[in-house]
Design an enzyme around this catalytic site. Sequence first.
Site, PDB file in Angstrom:
ATOM      1  N   GLU A 439      -1.704 -11.128  -5.265  1.00 49.63           N
ATOM      2  CA  GLU A 439      -0.548 -11.771  -4.627  1.00 49.63           C
ATOM      3  C   GLU A 439       0.633 -11.916  -5.589  1.00 49.63           C
ATOM      4  O   GLU A 439       1.398 -12.881  -5.518  1.00 49.63           O
ATOM      5  CB  GLU A 439      -0.930 -13.143  -4.046  1.00 49.63           C
ATOM      6  N   GLY A 440       0.772 -10.958  -6.482  1.00 51.70           N
ATOM      7  CA  GLY A 440       1.829 -11.000  -7.485  1.00 51.70           C
ATOM      8  C   GLY A 440       1.289 -11.621  -8.751  1.00 51.70           C
ATOM      9  O   GLY A 440       0.906 -12.798  -8.759  1.00 51.70           O
TER      10      GLY A 440
END
Length: 587
Positions: A439-440
């Site tokens: 998610e980053g």
Amino acid sequence: MPQYQAPLPDFQFLLRDWLGLDEHYQKLGLHDFDFALANDVLSQGAKFATDVVAPLNREGDEQGCKLQNGAVTTPDGFADAYREYVANGWNAMLGEEEYGGQALPYTMAVPIHEMLNAANLSWRLTTMLTESTVLAVSRHATEELKAHYLAKLISGEWTGTMNLTEPQAGSDLALLTTKAQPQEDGSYSITGNKIFITGGDHDWTENIIHMVLARLPDAPAGVKGISLFLVPKFLVTETGEPGEANAVSVGSIEHKMGIKASPTCVMNYDNAKGWLIGEPHQGLACMFTMMNDARFQVGMQGLGAAEASYQGALAYARDRRQSRAPQGIQQPEEKADAIIFQPDVARMLLTQKALTEGCRALSLFYAKHMDIEKHGSDSKKAEAKPVLQFLTPVCKAFMTDMGLEVCSLGIQVFGGHGYIREWGMEQLMRDVRIAQIYEGTNGIQAADLIGRKLTRDKGEIMQATFTAFHELTTAIQEPELQSRAQTLLNDWCATSTECLTMSATDAAAAAHDYLAFTAYSLIGVLWYSMASKAQESEDGSIAKGKMNTCAFYEARILPRRDAHKAAMITGAETILSVSDSEFDYLP
């Protein structure tokens, strides 16, 4: 293996006493909700997490997932636990009532999410991404698509996924190549390959709804040319049931360091049928609805793993006896004292406790503002939105960094036993490690915080966050605690303002340290606030514990912010002065 128990007393203190849940709901006009109801929900959620989900954790890690004949099976008991989860309505907690959801406030749901992450992180992942899928469909899909898919996603009858990453396109989605070709019937033909897809296939539900980023034929280059598509595993019939199989297949499942009971799939789309979500070329904006929710939820994974590790370490430290405490014999009836009386072990346990409980307060502060953004007046929504924007990368990055640190300390408290599989502590560390990546990555979160959230609007989002925390400091009754909290908050704000003048290069070099500096500062404010409120608590154990842990945080952990502050203002020179060839010292 640590036996997880939901920390209900801490949740009760935070929701009833510190957050003031009854007043919070009344201000938002949520007259059907109060702390008594929230406490009932928490109690039932705790029972499900501890009795149903947690016992599957160790075996799930041992068994892992299997891919046979194109279908994925999950470990024994996982699918049955999911069906019980759905039958009891847990998946529908946040869904819109129009589509069968319960529309609970986030301040009720977020503690349940923490419990599930602590009990069994692998199991929680698929339900987490389904909730994110619900958000994207709710906010961006046509009414027709909502009618076909939303109720079954909210109920949990179907699950959802998020398909971004490709072999050549990870953090840089501008490199994405999956294609979407318009069809005469209004659908699109999707062709491409996606990797690292959580819950891409499993044996829990009869249909899986994939949210896929792809490019239309006329798409401009870069991220401005990405669109979002809904692609079901099985096409839906006129009666709303799964029908013909779509051209979606699983190429393989990843063999991972941790979260082995969660199927991480390579997904192949070969002219699969899909439908556009939102406007053409606006897919990244639509996907960020999912990603921002998922980033906070990934932060909750760090928090859940930390709580589980702390509980295991605390129980072991109370039971394990080695030598005598340097401050004098503590258990004269025994041949040796429990290691909890050793100052260094107490230091590790208190570090776990201070970080975990501080991040729990941060998660509920965040949840409170999610409630306000959803249910508040227009003016209150406008105040809450920038606070959430600013805190999202902080929650994702710091809470997962914290999770790994706390899990590492848990192993250390156990000593050699912590390194052995049968005790379960090493699994927690393996499982939580991915949370800093997906998610980053946390580096991307830090760059987003200083490069966008802080500087893009010349500090306005940061000022909104300052205002939200200032409300906490003004409510602190004890003068000394209030003074310390306000001084800390003012220094954070002043330092953040100074960062606005940094060059882009210096800001990028300072990003990691700025995020950590921000997190330690704001959690410090939360600790002063909790300590003050604890003095009013009728529960003496909670009161003493919060005040003493606040003192430990102030003395032993808060100084970390000063080191990060010193590092972030030194500029990029020491980072960039080493050339590429100087990294390689091999002949």
